[in-house]
Design an enzyme around this catalytic site. Structure first.
Site, PDB file in Angstrom:
ATOM      1  N   SER A 457       0.965  -1.146   0.317  1.00 17.66           N
ATOM      2  CA  SER A 457       0.013  -0.447  -0.050  1.00 17.66           C
ATOM      3  C   SER A 457       1.306   1.214  -0.195  1.00 17.66           C
ATOM      4  O   SER A 457       0.311   2.016  -0.313  1.00 17.66           O
ATOM      5  CB  SER A 457      -0.656  -0.624   1.029  1.00 17.66           C
ATOM      6  N   ASN A 460       2.048   1.746  -3.458  1.00 14.46           N
ATOM      7  CA  ASN A 460       1.719   1.579  -4.949  1.00 14.46           C
ATOM      8  C   ASN A 460      -0.178   2.528  -4.964  1.00 14.46           C
ATOM      9  O   ASN A 460      -0.645   2.865  -5.836  1.00 14.46           O
ATOM     10  CB  ASN A 460       1.147   0.492  -5.234  1.00 14.46           C
ATOM     11  N   TYR A 461      -0.138   2.667  -3.341  1.00 17.02           N
ATOM     12  CA  TYR A 461      -1.406   2.833  -3.094  1.00 17.02           C
ATOM     13  C   TYR A 461      -1.734   4.207  -2.435  1.00 17.02           C
ATOM     14  O   TYR A 461      -3.158   5.100  -2.867  1.00 17.02           O
ATOM     15  CB  TYR A 461      -2.752   2.362  -2.175  1.00 17.02           C
ATOM     16  N   LEU A 462      -0.968   4.761  -1.507  1.00 18.04           N
ATOM     17  CA  LEU A 462      -0.847   5.789  -0.687  1.00 18.04           C
ATOM     18  C   LEU A 462      -0.364   6.766  -1.356  1.00 18.04           C
ATOM     19  O   LEU A 462       0.475   6.823  -1.742  1.00 18.04           O
ATOM     20  CB  LEU A 462      -0.379   5.835   0.452  1.00 18.04           C
TER      21      LEU A 462
END
Length: 584
Positions: A457, A460-462
């Site tokens: 995360s 890639n996501y935060l």
DNA sequence: TAAACGACTTGCCATGAAGTTG
DNA sequence: CAACTTCATGGCAAGTCGTTTA
């Protein structure tokens, strides 16, 4: 591979033997007919010995090996893109071996062929220095396609898919697409309320197709499920995502855990990671699921009128650039922001703030179902930590007793010397108590993180701007408004505190910055030492944002002292966000 | 129009380097 | 400084999603 559990698996052995026989000469094929009768211990021992020999190399020999690797990195690890030197991600061809795959992969054990120059396509500009193939060999092709980012490619023999040589995440190319990804996610914030009312309305649509799409989208939004493309069966392990869910993957409970309309999910997702969750859903969702499951077998698709293509087509109409995975990015980032707001308190110690950050990160990881195997050393290192805590507790008790004695002494003597002893003891106790608190926070963090993977995360996501804004918010209001809006709560792990205004960086006043700032306009400048334009300074993290006071972008160079603290938190972001931190 | 392909992101894990401790 | 622990990096499989092909 001997010694690995999978060499005992029937599928693995069958596939391996099958491929091996294809490689045999005619005479060998005559002789070698059964894998069970083959003894590989000699060659196995050869490799085990070789690995052991590497371990006991002398310092000089290790140094030499390191230098050789560095030389390879220098020679092959970089390329020139648009006049700038950029680091390449994977510049080595994958070696031959036996394919494993994850979970129950039908192709496990198959031979992954050795790649020869004749298999490799080179992509570079026509006027560049075209790499020479090894002596006596030729490239499969040399092309100059500037619409793609890869530098070389070949076809892998097991799945018959293309593998690429591409740039490292710290490159401008990758950094900018990552940034764009977060910009798209942020744009979703402006549309999401409307989209949510839309799919709620669609739960009552006359058309089955529309209802299915609306329920699936609800899951993608609320539970951060992946899109779930169709897979060819027999080609890979049987895993699913949202659109490919089957009836057997959900169970409906009219009532469970004291809630009404509970859906129980149990399926294998990407990488065969199990997704198990029981969620109360809104009544129309529940009723629709009953409808979708009617007169279907367990192996039938839950959403039989829905594909990822049709879903994404619909999303594209709702917002430019919107696809199913944008919801994961959006919900991950806004969850981090909300959790940071809820969990941090201004008065907390640095250790407590790091715990808060990790907990916020953890809520996201759990939402995205990012799991890890419990590290093999977990129990032991936990025990070590407990031992340390115990020892520290004893030290604290001892210091407390000493303080008591010193106090009595001072009362009796009342002179300057006994006073300074008393002060010293007081400080010692304080220091030890602080150390104890830090250790126990560490233990809590470790325990909670036993089976949760934070890296994916973070990478890639935060949106890294949220983390940075949190780090540098300097006593002004957090959160910034990057992913604002109501959102909706999902699987909360930790009870929110009501304390406002965190100030994670201790030395707020030391930084000469005033005015408002938020992650909306927070720009990460790019101190990437590898770049030939040499932007940024090594040893200083620079963050810029638009300041109301100055009416333009403000640059903040954090003092080097904050490097450790920041890098501890931001470490995982560094890979994808061209943000380079070198604490001194 | 559906399957296949191509290019890219996301994902977990093993390894080895770096950091910590006694 | 060795022994141990932690962390970053590399490795490569497995997704997503748009385009091309049959």
């Amino acid at each position: 591979m001997l010694g690995h559990e999978y060499t005992t698996k029937e599928v693995f052995r069958k596939n391996f033997f099958n491929d091996w026989r294809k490689e045999m000469a005619v005479e060998e094929r005559e002789v070698i007919k059964s894998l069970d009768k083959c003894d590989f211990t000699e060659i196995h021992r050869y490799f085990v010995d070789k690995a052991a020999a590497r371990k006991v190399l002398s310092r000089e020999e290790k140094q030499k090996l390191k230098e050789e690797a560095e030389k390879l990195q220098q020679e092959f690890g970089y390329c020139i893109l648009d006049g700038h030197q950029e680091k390449i991600g994977n510049f080595k061809i994958e070696p031959p071996g036996l394919f494993r795959g994850r979970g129950d992969h039908p192709k496990m054990g198959m031979l992954k062929r050795r790649i020869m120059p004749e298999d490799v396509v080179i992509n570079c500009s026509r006027d560049s220095k075209i790499p020479e193939p090894p002596a006596g060999h030729q490239w499969k092709e040399v092309r100059s396609d500037n619409t793609v980012t890869w530098l070389a490619a070949w076809t892998e023999s097991v799945q018959n898919s293309i593998k690429y040589i591409m740039l490292n995440p710290c490159s401008k190319l990758k950094g900018e697409t990552a940034w764009q990804k977060f910009e798209t996610a942020r744009r979703l914030r402006g549309f999401v309320d409307e989209i949510r009312s839309q799919y709620r309305a669609d739960w009552k649509s006359r058309e089955m197709k529309t209802r299915q799409r609306a329920v699936a989208l609800y899951f993608i939004d609320k539970l951060a499920l992946r899109a779930g493309n169709e897979k060819e069966d027999g080609e890979a392990a049987d895993t699913v995502g949202c659109c490919s869910l089957r009836v057997e993957h959900v169970q409906l409970h009219p009532e469970a855990d004291g809630c009404q309309h509970v859906v129980e999910f149990d399926f294998l997702g990407k990488d065969c990671i199990r997704y198990y969750n029981r969620v109360p859903v809104e009544k129309p969702v529940y009723k629709n699921l009953q409808l979708f499951m009617e007169s279907k077998g367990p192996r039938d698709n839950l959403f039989d009128r829905l594909t990822t293509t049709s879903l994404n087509k619909h999303l594209q109409e709702l917002m430019d650039g919107l696809t199913a995975k944008v919801f994961r990015t959006y919900n991950a980032s806004i969850t981090l922001q909300e959790q940071l707001r809820a969990l941090t308190r201004a008065e907390d110690s640095i250790a407590a703030k790091i715990l808060s950050y990790n907990r916020a990160n953890r809520v996201v990881a759990i939402l995205c179902n990012h799991q890890r195997a419990t590290p093999s050393t977990f129990e032991k290192s936990m025990q070590n930590l407990q031992t340390k805590i115990q020892a520290k507790k004893e030290q604290v008790a001892e210091a407390r007793a000493e303080l008591r004695r010193a106090r009595a002494e001072h009362k009796a003597q009342g002179d300057g010397k006994s006073r300074s002893v008393l002060e010293k003891k007081r400080r010692l106790l304080e220091k030890l108590q602080e150390q104890l608190a830090q250790l126990s926070v560490q233990a809590t963090d470790k325990e909670e993180n036993k089976q949760v993977a934070l890296g994916t995360s973070k990478l890639n996501y935060l949106d890294p701007r949220i983390s940075i804004a949190w780090c540098v918010c300097l006593g002004s209001q957090f959160p910034p408004v990057a992913y604002g809006g109501p959102g909706f709560s999902r699987r909360p792990l930790f009870s929110p505190s009501t304390a406002p205004v965190p100030c994670p960086l201790g030395s707020a006043q030391a930084l000469p910055v005033t005015g408002t700032h938020d992650a909306e306009s927070c720009v990460i400048s790019s101190p990437c030492p590898e770049r030939s334009d040499g932007q940024g300074e090594v040893g200083v993290l620079t963050v810029a944002w638009d300041s109301e006071a100055s009416g333009g972008p403000v640059e903040l160079s954090l003092p080097t002292g904050s490097g450790r603290w920041l890098s501890a938190l931001l470490g995982g972001h560094l890979g994808h966000s061209r943000l380079s931190l070198t604490p001194r």
